[in-house]
Design an enzyme around this catalytic site. Sequence first.
Site, PDB file in Angstrom:
ATOM      1  N   CYS A  75       0.852  -1.256   0.173  1.00  0.00           N
ATOM      2  CA  CYS A  75       0.052   0.067  -0.070  1.00  0.00           C
ATOM      3  C   CYS A  75       0.820   1.311  -0.143  1.00  0.00           C
ATOM      4  O   CYS A  75       1.779   1.279   0.724  1.00  0.00           O
ATOM      5  CB  CYS A  75      -0.841   0.085   1.226  1.00  0.00           C
ATOM      6  SG  CYS A  75      -1.857   1.466   1.474  1.00  0.00           S
ATOM      7  N   CYS A  84      -3.095   0.621   9.110  1.00  0.00           N
ATOM      8  CA  CYS A  84      -2.416  -0.713   9.192  1.00  0.00           C
ATOM      9  C   CYS A  84      -1.083  -0.505  10.140  1.00  0.00           C
ATOM     10  O   CYS A  84      -0.813   0.539   9.663  1.00  0.00           O
ATOM     11  CB  CYS A  84      -2.019  -1.415   7.855  1.00  0.00           C
ATOM     12  SG  CYS A  84      -3.515  -1.883   6.966  1.00  0.00           S
ATOM     13  N   CYS A 411     -10.989  -9.735  22.362  1.00  0.00           N
ATOM     14  CA  CYS A 411     -10.265  -8.901  21.304  1.00  0.00           C
ATOM     15  C   CYS A 411      -9.051  -8.084  21.727  1.00  0.00           C
ATOM     16  O   CYS A 411      -8.569  -7.278  21.427  1.00  0.00           O
ATOM     17  CB  CYS A 411     -11.405  -7.985  20.648  1.00  0.00           C
ATOM     18  SG  CYS A 411     -12.291  -6.847  21.684  1.00  0.00           S
TER      19      CYS A 411
END
Length: 459
Positions: A75, A84, A411
Amino acid sequence: MSFAVNKNEKIRVTIEDLTHDGAGVAKVEGYPLFIQGTLPGETVDIHVLKTLKKYGFAKLLNIVEPSSSRVTPPCHVFPTCGGCQLQHLSYESQLIQKRKSVRDVMDRIAKLPDVPVHEVKGMDDPWRYRNKSQIPFDTENDRVITGFYKARTHHIVDTDVCLIQTKEADELMTMLKYKLQQLGIETYDEHTHKGMLRHLIVRKARQTGQVMVVLVTRHRKFPQKDAVVELIQQQLPNVTSIMQNVNTANTNVIMGNEMITLYGADVIIDRIGDTEFEISARSFYQINPVQTEVLYQQALDYANLTGNETVVDAYCGIGTISLFLAKQAKEVYGVEIVPQAIEDAKRNAELNNITNTRFEAGPAEEIIPKWYAQGKQFDVLVVDPPRKGCDEKLLETILTYKPKKIVYVSCNPGTLARDLRILEDGGYRTKEVQPVDMFPHSSHVECVAWLELTYVAQQ
Ligand code: SAH
């Protein structure tokens, strides 16, 4: 105060570790420095930016010796964009790194050095996995820009492509970016609270291919709406729902309360396994559909149901795990704090002709003790709390009533480890922890832990 290094110093260091948020760590005479974009094993030249009492931050200047796990990020806006954190690390190494970070908290926080932490279940194709994108717009030098916010800012890093979102989201954000001015639609300005288009939201149901588009506007009055609907349909014929969400407030909460259907249905339908879900614009739904199946299957495997069990699904959202479990349990009780999500859960149970689920809205830490006080008995407790982990009162309730088995979906490995220690002290044994990669290229990792009650602790 003097440290091993000084602000503005330029030095050469070796990276020893990676933090939970993806920064490399170097130690200079024991003093840790955090450097984004570096990897363990690398020798790098850095510029010290900030020194605090216990640690400091530095900027990468030059990689002298790269790690063998380093890859060229595909990217072009990585790492500026901030969406990210780990694209410079090979996917295989990301999984190794994530397992290591779970192992680390199991040792350090849960004090469970012997508990097996399995290899992370990753994706075969770890790109284009997100089924939902929330894309902001802005205007800079008379040009519309769109993309994602730079980490910890509200500054958009302009891009036409995001490799972790769907192609549909790429196409729509790019098309709108180049057409807005022609249509006479102004982008919303957060500072002046002026303009019209705030966000584009694109949601895709992976199993059915249905796509929902939501245009978040500052006013209800949207004179160009027919033209926009037509453009979206031309661009993407598989769009089955186009909604307008009106958000008049001066806030960074993305959606307001009012929804207007501009085209098609007001929901899209997706499947997890063979269970169908209706997803409306504002419902919570796991964002990586491929790995959601892996995650839920793991929870189901650990629950090991025979059909005779009564199960609780705490923090159940729209009942996705509950409905997944219901087919193999006698009864499932789901509890969730958001009333709208409970409405969705009930409707989804009906949609699938599932009759052995009961859902109640409220805090898990109040509803579950109430159920116990009413004399209900539970064999298996599934919990899937938000990042802060289980409420203390819920943990107390578990230790009072002691269901035989707990499946803990988490999570946040840090709070999972904290809660496992509390449950262990109360008589549970953690059998296994299975990490699942729900968010490739980010530093997040999801875990499923399996606990059994082994003895009743003396009070
Ligand atoms: N199990 C669901 C949702 C998990 S996300 C799924 O897989 O889709 C965690 C959920 O916990 C959110 O829906 C959030 O609204 C809910 N929640 C947060 N605090 C809560 C509380 N104290 N009691 C019950 N639910 C809570």
